[in-house]
Design a protein around this motif. Structure first.
Motif, PDB file in Angstrom:
ATOM      1  N   ALA A 213      40.968  43.064  27.469  1.00  0.00           N
ATOM      2  CA  ALA A 213      42.112  42.598  28.246  1.00  0.00           C
ATOM      3  C   ALA A 213      42.396  41.133  27.934  1.00  0.00           C
ATOM      4  O   ALA A 213      41.478  40.340  27.691  1.00  0.00           O
ATOM      5  N   THR A 214      43.649  40.782  27.938  1.00  0.00           N
ATOM      6  CA  THR A 214      44.011  39.379  27.740  1.00  0.00           C
ATOM      7  C   THR A 214      43.720  38.586  29.009  1.00  0.00           C
ATOM      8  O   THR A 214      43.544  39.164  30.098  1.00  0.00           O
ATOM      9  N   LEU A 215      43.659  37.272  28.881  1.00  0.00           N
ATOM     10  CA  LEU A 215      43.432  36.432  30.057  1.00  0.00           C
ATOM     11  C   LEU A 215      44.520  36.635  31.099  1.00  0.00           C
ATOM     12  O   LEU A 215      44.260  36.591  32.310  1.00  0.00           O
ATOM     13  N   CYS A 216      45.747  36.873  30.618  1.00  0.00           N
ATOM     14  CA  CYS A 216      46.855  37.109  31.541  1.00  0.00           C
ATOM     15  C   CYS A 216      46.636  38.386  32.335  1.00  0.00           C
ATOM     16  O   CYS A 216      46.855  38.428  33.550  1.00  0.00           O
ATOM     17  N   GLU A 217      46.157  39.456  31.670  1.00  0.00           N
ATOM     18  CA  GLU A 217      45.895  40.726  32.353  1.00  0.00           C
ATOM     19  C   GLU A 217      44.747  40.588  33.356  1.00  0.00           C
ATOM     20  O   GLU A 217      44.804  41.145  34.463  1.00  0.00           O
ATOM     21  N   VAL A 218      43.708  39.854  32.956  1.00  0.00           N
ATOM     22  CA  VAL A 218      42.590  39.624  33.877  1.00  0.00           C
ATOM     23  C   VAL A 218      43.074  38.860  35.112  1.00  0.00           C
ATOM     24  O   VAL A 218      42.735  39.204  36.255  1.00  0.00           O
ATOM     25  N   TRP A 219      43.885  37.842  34.889  1.00  0.00           N
ATOM     26  CA  TRP A 219      44.389  37.023  35.994  1.00  0.00           C
ATOM     27  C   TRP A 219      45.270  37.842  36.925  1.00  0.00           C
ATOM     28  O   TRP A 219      45.159  37.740  38.149  1.00  0.00           O
ATOM     29  N   GLN A 220      46.155  38.661  36.356  1.00  0.00           N
ATOM     30  CA  GLN A 220      47.040  39.492  37.176  1.00  0.00           C
ATOM     31  C   GLN A 220      46.246  40.493  38.016  1.00  0.00           C
ATOM     32  O   GLN A 220      46.530  40.692  39.205  1.00  0.00           O
ATOM     33  N   SER A 221      45.250  41.136  37.384  1.00  0.00           N
ATOM     34  CA  SER A 221      44.443  42.114  38.127  1.00  0.00           C
ATOM     35  C   SER A 221      43.613  41.425  39.213  1.00  0.00           C
ATOM     36  O   SER A 221      43.381  41.990  40.282  1.00  0.00           O
TER      37      SER A 221
END
Length: 439
Positions: A213-221
């Motif tokens: 997962a990208t950092l953006c996906e981790v942050w969103q989740s």
């Protein structure tokens, strides 16, 4: 006890012999405990059968035990209110790229779920429905899928808040706040051991892995999961800082889970709310029925001074703290195969507590050895409730999942041995954060 018709040895043979005979006839555990008491109540002239009802209902007169149905309700509200789905998404973003990605998510979700629900059976039921069929579709072996789902579910009774910790603290008079803190390190280490086991399986069997997962996906989740992840912080933090008791923390957990499900995530309606309440009623009835009949059984043990008789024989062995720890773990590991954890705490915990004190084990350390050992019983036949639930969902025989289950228990046994040898695994966090809990 003076004036009794039966000696302690005779009473013990009748109680335990009757109990195990009824288990062999497949009589439910709670009913077996109650029926095993009846012969003695009929034989002993100073007692009568109504003592069974009296002691059973006396056990329910406990403010602490109110936490049991409330934590079960919290778990069910999580499942129907979309909270679990958010935690699955966050877990996948964190560990989905590890070997055996979906199985790793299974373990991490159990760690998150354990910090909210406190119930391994609720964890096993919900996780089995989520992961077993999904792992089948991705090419995982059925036996592995069932085994990792059942084994990871036991984290719910080790990582706080735990129903077993609440029962142990109430029955054996140990600080529940201290137990909550003591369970964090052993629980996380067992979770890491399970993730390591999944890694080895995945490498040997070429199980699939998700893209990182990208950092953006981790942050969103993480953002959508933060309200759910606040639940264990509220529960454990409130208990540690004295804002509310264990039972009050369970009530607050219910209100918070309902708030998230209805107001924040907006996924719960009247039908799903009814399902959550009905499932909670069934699970709570079974658990509390076990508490009641086990308390009556334990009362008869105390009436005949059976724990003291057993203790005298063991104390004569003159074991040190470590040897006593392994002895206690061995007893709970065997008992957990045949008996539910709650009655085991009430009956066996009371017998072993003087032995632990005599050997110099801290009550919190003794409690964690007992709770972690009893957690194994949730996946070991013939009782193995979490394994039975997972196998029922997967529609497979227990024997077919037993080999992989036993393999997964080996690194967990290593953590249990480390807990016995290194008491600070349990005592470090209570000593650092709230030393008064250890007094």
């Amino acid at each position: 006890m003076g004036g009794t018709v039966l000696s302690a040895g005779q009473a013990a043979w009748i109680l335990f012999g009757g109990f195990f005979a009824m288990l062999a006839l497949r009589v439910p555990v709670a009913v077996s405990l109650g029926l095993a008491c009846l012969p003695i109540l009929l034989i002993e002239p100073r007692l009568w059968p109504m003592v069974l009802l009296q002691e059973t209902f006396n056990a329910y007169n406990s403010f602490i035990l109110l936490a049991v149905p409330f934590f079960l309700l919290t778990a069910n509200l999580m499942n129907v209110g979309g909270i679990t789905d958010r935690l699955v998404r966050f877990s996948r973003a964190l560990v989905g790229h590890f070997p055996g990605g979906l199985a790793q998510v299974n373990v991490v979700l159990s760690i998150f779920f354990a910090g909210i629900s406190g119930s391994s059976t609720a964890d096993a039921a919900s996780q089995s429905k989520i992961f077993i069929e999904a792992q089948r579709k991705e090419g995982y072996d059925d036996s592995f899928s069932v085994a990792i789902t059942a084994v990871s579910a036991v984290l719910a009774v080790i990582i706080p808040p735990s129903i077993l910790m609440i029962v142990w603290g109430g029955v054996l008079t140990v600080s529940i706040g201290a137990l909550f803190l003591a369970g964090i390190l052993p629980g996380l280490l067992i979770g890491l051991a399970q993730m390591g086991t999944v890694h080895v399986y995945a490498k040997r069997r070429n199980y699939p892995t998700y893209p990182r997962a990208t950092l953006c996906e981790v942050w969103q989740s993480l953002l959508v999961s933060i309200p759910a992840l606040m639940t264990p912080i509220i529960i454990i933090g409130g208990k540690i800082f004295g804002w509310f008791t264990a039972t009050e923390s369970a009530c607050i957990a219910v209100l918070y889970a309902a708030f998230l499900s209805i107001i924040v995530y907006r996924e719960m309606n009247g039908r799903t709310l009814w399902l959550a309440f009905s499932d909670t009623g069934k699970l709570a009835a079974v658990a509390l029925f076990c508490v009641g009949t086990a308390s009556a059984f334990g009362w008869l043990l105390a009436f005949y001074n059976i724990p003291q008789a057993l203790m005298q024989g063991v104390i004569g062995w003159e074991m040190g703290p470590i040897a006593t720890g392994f002895f206690i773990a061995g007893v709970f590991l065997v008992v957990g195969c045949f008996l539910d954890a709650i009655p085991a705490i009430i009956i066996v915990g009371a017998i072993l507590q003087p032995i632990a004190i005599q050997a110099g084990l801290h009550p919190v350390h003794f409690a964690m050895i007992g709770i972690v050992s009893l957690a194994f019983g949730l996946v070991t036949p013939p009782y193995g409730l979490c394994l039975l639930i997972s196998c029922a969902v997967a529609e497979m025989r227990v024997i077919d999942a037993l080999k992989d289950t036993c393999i997964m228990l080996i690194p967990m046994l290593a953590v249990l041995a480390l807990l016995i040898v290194w008491p600070d695994m349990a005592l470090l966090l209570p000593r650092l954060l709230e030393p008064d809990f250890l007094k």
